[in-house]
Write a protein that holds these residues in place. Structure first.
Motif, PDB file in Angstrom:
ATOM      1  N   VAL A  82       0.847  -1.197   0.128  1.00  0.00           N
ATOM      2  CA  VAL A  82      -0.152  -0.076   0.080  1.00  0.00           C
ATOM      3  C   VAL A  82       0.861   1.370   0.072  1.00  0.00           C
ATOM      4  O   VAL A  82       1.793   1.206   0.744  1.00  0.00           O
ATOM      5  CB  VAL A  82      -0.971   0.095   1.150  1.00  0.00           C
ATOM      6  N   THR A  84       2.234   5.292  -0.078  1.00  0.00           N
ATOM      7  CA  THR A  84       1.885   6.525   0.645  1.00  0.00           C
ATOM      8  C   THR A  84       2.060   7.611  -0.331  1.00  0.00           C
ATOM      9  O   THR A  84       2.571   7.357  -1.469  1.00  0.00           O
ATOM     10  CB  THR A  84       3.002   6.569   2.040  1.00  0.00           C
ATOM     11  N   LEU A 116       0.927   0.235  -7.391  1.00  0.00           N
ATOM     12  CA  LEU A 116      -0.099   1.511  -7.157  1.00  0.00           C
ATOM     13  C   LEU A 116       0.674   2.634  -6.853  1.00  0.00           C
ATOM     14  O   LEU A 116       1.869   2.783  -6.193  1.00  0.00           O
ATOM     15  CB  LEU A 116      -0.989   1.139  -6.143  1.00  0.00           C
ATOM     16  N   ARG A 118      -0.696   6.398  -4.730  1.00  0.00           N
ATOM     17  CA  ARG A 118      -1.566   6.994  -4.171  1.00  0.00           C
ATOM     18  C   ARG A 118      -1.577   8.460  -4.453  1.00  0.00           C
ATOM     19  O   ARG A 118      -0.531   9.354  -4.557  1.00  0.00           O
ATOM     20  CB  ARG A 118      -1.248   6.946  -2.368  1.00  0.00           C
ATOM     21  N   PHE A 140      -6.063   5.365  -4.895  1.00  0.00           N
ATOM     22  CA  PHE A 140      -5.077   4.848  -5.566  1.00  0.00           C
ATOM     23  C   PHE A 140      -5.520   4.595  -6.952  1.00  0.00           C
ATOM     24  O   PHE A 140      -6.417   4.393  -7.278  1.00  0.00           O
ATOM     25  CB  PHE A 140      -4.640   3.354  -4.763  1.00  0.00           C
ATOM     26  N   THR A 162      -8.652   1.697   3.919  1.00  0.00           N
ATOM     27  CA  THR A 162      -7.474   1.863   3.259  1.00  0.00           C
ATOM     28  C   THR A 162      -7.196   0.624   2.156  1.00  0.00           C
ATOM     29  O   THR A 162      -6.791   0.687   1.052  1.00  0.00           O
ATOM     30  CB  THR A 162      -6.424   2.257   3.939  1.00  0.00           C
ATOM     31  N   ARG A 165      -9.699   0.249  -0.489  1.00  0.00           N
ATOM     32  CA  ARG A 165      -9.370   0.945  -1.822  1.00  0.00           C
ATOM     33  C   ARG A 165      -8.043   0.803  -2.503  1.00  0.00           C
ATOM     34  O   ARG A 165      -8.048   0.737  -3.717  1.00  0.00           O
ATOM     35  CB  ARG A 165      -9.047   2.571  -1.251  1.00  0.00           C
ATOM     36  N   ALA A 166      -7.048   0.442  -1.824  1.00  0.00           N
ATOM     37  CA  ALA A 166      -5.763  -0.326  -2.541  1.00  0.00           C
ATOM     38  C   ALA A 166      -6.096  -1.678  -3.250  1.00  0.00           C
ATOM     39  O   ALA A 166      -5.691  -1.832  -4.303  1.00  0.00           O
ATOM     40  CB  ALA A 166      -4.644  -0.574  -1.698  1.00  0.00           C
ATOM     41  N   ALA A 169      -7.943  -0.982  -6.531  1.00  0.00           N
ATOM     42  CA  ALA A 169      -7.090  -0.368  -7.612  1.00  0.00           C
ATOM     43  C   ALA A 169      -5.831  -1.489  -8.181  1.00  0.00           C
ATOM     44  O   ALA A 169      -6.005  -1.705  -9.191  1.00  0.00           O
ATOM     45  CB  ALA A 169      -5.832   0.838  -6.978  1.00  0.00           C
TER      46      ALA A 169
END
Length: 195
Positions: A82, A84, A116, A118, A140, A162, A165-166, A169
């Motif tokens: 994930v 940042t 990914l 952000r 993302f 979080t 959402r990741a 994506a």
């Protein structure tokens, strides 16, 4: 050795983590996830890696997580983390989930890729209180295409928002299935909704 053990607060008789805490590390599995423990038990390890710049913890913590992943028998194509936001990355100098994900990939003999990016700001999950589960879509975006099943790594699963959402994506990038690996889980109920 200059520091207390981040796992138990006791004497540090080995580098980065005392022998007793090393011996006690094991992965737990629930659903499509593996993790080292509840935040109340392993939060010191998270804080040492995330804020204390104790990079040497990453390989030690990746070992039991990798064992947990292997025990699940997931047929993975790769590992990612994930991400940042760039300002946070520049301020801290590193992304703790990425440190962990790279070590996991090495132990699992899988490629690590930054899949990914952000692109939107959202307050840090531990600071959001009850509103933390409401993150905007499009947080993302994928940088490229992937195939197969992927392991998505984060340091702490708080509400699951979080990670969700990741995961969305990563699925948009072409992943057929997404599994999770975390150092700590704040609420085990969060392990279910994102599957």
């Amino acid at each position: 050795m200059g520091h207390a053990c981040p796992g138990c607060g006791g004497r540090l008789d080995e580098p980065f983590l005392c022998a007793a805490c090393r011996e006690g590390l094991r992965a737990w599995a629930q659903g499509d996830s593996v993790y080292l423990g509840l935040y109340g038990r392993v939060g010191g390890l998270v804080r040492a890696l995330k804020y204390g710049r104790r990079f040497g913890l990453a390989p030690l913590l990746a070992r039991p997580l990798a064992e947990g992943v292997l025990a699940q028998g997931w047929a993975l194509s790769g590992v990612t983390a994930v991400p940042t936001l760039l300002p946070r990355l520049l301020r801290r100098g590193y992304n703790p989930p990425e440190l962990l994900a790279k070590e996991l990939a090495r132990r699992l003999h899988l490629p690590y890729r930054r899949v990914l990016v952000r692109v939107r700001y959202a307050p840090s999950q531990p600071t959001r209180g009850r509103g933390r589960a409401k993150l905007p879509p499009g947080l993302f975006v994928p940088k490229g295409r992937v195939e197969g099943a992927w392991l998505l790594v984060d340091d702490v699963l708080t509400s699951g928002a979080t990670f969700l959402r990741a995961k969305e994506a990563l699925l948009q990038a072409g992943a057929e299935r997404v599994y999770g690996a975390f150092l700590a889980v704040r609420d085990p109920a969060a392990l279910g909704p994102y599957r």
